[in-house]
Design an enzyme around this catalytic site. Sequence first.
Site, PDB file in Angstrom:
ATOM      1  N   CYS A   1       1.002  -0.860   0.218  1.00 20.29           N
ATOM      2  CA  CYS A   1      -0.114   0.022  -0.029  1.00 20.29           C
ATOM      3  C   CYS A   1       0.964   1.125   0.215  1.00 20.29           C
ATOM      4  O   CYS A   1       0.365   2.209  -0.514  1.00 20.29           O
ATOM      5  CB  CYS A   1      -0.736   0.530   1.111  1.00 20.29           C
ATOM      6  SG  CYS A   1      -0.511  -0.245   2.845  1.00 20.29           S
TER       7      CYS A   1
ATOM      8  N   HIS B   1      -2.693   6.435   4.701  1.00 22.87           N
ATOM      9  CA  HIS B   1      -1.784   6.193   5.508  1.00 22.87           C
ATOM     10  C   HIS B   1      -1.094   7.580   3.922  1.00 22.87           C
ATOM     11  O   HIS B   1      -1.461   8.065   3.570  1.00 22.87           O
ATOM     12  CB  HIS B   1      -0.874   5.060   3.592  1.00 22.87           C
ATOM     13  CG  HIS B   1      -0.735   3.941   4.428  1.00 22.87           C
ATOM     14  ND1 HIS B   1      -1.408   3.388   5.374  1.00 22.87           N
ATOM     15  CD2 HIS B   1       0.064   2.573   4.215  1.00 22.87           C
ATOM     16  CE1 HIS B   1      -1.894   2.001   5.845  1.00 22.87           C
ATOM     17  NE2 HIS B   1      -0.532   1.937   5.555  1.00 22.87           N
TER      18      HIS B   1
END
Length: 331
Positions: free
Chosen positions: A129, A238
């Site tokens: 990710c 994130h």
Amino acid sequence: MGLHIGVVGATGAVGRKILNVLAERKMDIDRLRCFASERTAGEMLEWKGRSITIELLTEEVMMESFDYLLFSAGGEVSKKYAAVAQEAGNTIIDNSSQWRMTDGIPLIVPEVNGHTLRNYKGIIANPNCSTIQMVVALAPLHRIYRIKRIVVSTYQAVSGSGHKAIVELENQMKDTEYPSQVYPKRIAANCLPHIDVFNENGFTKEELKMVYETQKIMDDDSIQVNATTVRVPVFYGHSESVTITFESAPRLQEVRELLQNEEGIVLMDNPEALEYPTPLETSGTDAVYVGRLRKDLYDPCVLSMWIVADNLRKGAATNAVQIVEKMEKLK
Ligand code: A2P
């Protein structure tokens, strides 16, 4: 005829997100099948008004013919069952790290290297990710200014560690005595510079993924990456502080235009008006958000930026579904 798609690990955090993303996109799906372990096999789930029975994952079923199998059930499951599915002639998009660095297995972020999938059949790896959101933002700049070195620090949400980690943070926010089971130390009101295991060179496995996956996706082993990955008490999304050294000096206005014109990127960069991306404001969407663009005070070839994306969507499920879309477009 519409597509025949199988989702392996359909009851997990990423698997469920894949089902959501598949439902949202304009994709002609004739048959959607969901696979999981004995724990949930036989249970029902709803998808776009259809009731789907969760099937037990077996080698036999992976030998049937699918247009695409999307795997998100961990490395061990991928190692065994994706190999069987590939042997049977199926195309697999795998979310685990099992196949990412294997020679001959494409590691794909559609905006960056999706074009390499023309006529490909077999296992395709979905990157980590943190790597996905970084390369989406940096690839258009690499094409023009050539990246020499990237220094990145991440601020990673707990959802990246699965559902149990979300529960741990929720409980620790309410109860200072709640034990740490998923993380080595308390995550509430804290930051842990420790994601995955430590390597003997002092970097963690997560940090090294950012090094080698970036080089593989950008098809350039000369790019140097120095990463520090940090788990923070955020549920979804994130963030990354990224400083890049280029071979040639980028002009800030040109960088803005390049990013603005790039598919999948949203430039949110007007700090005086409080326009910069945060995970709370951007999670639940599919774009990669870039803000805080600024030139280094000393070196004209150095640029810093802040990159945010939803780790379960663009960082996992959306990227996997976009790989399917790209392959269909390339047909
Ligand atoms: P199940 O829910 O039946 O245990 P998460 O990453 O959120 O923990 O989710 C993991 C996913 O992988 C779940 O859908 C889980 O199914 C599935 N899974 C785990 N182990 C296996 C296995 N051995 N065979 C099939 N599916 C598995």
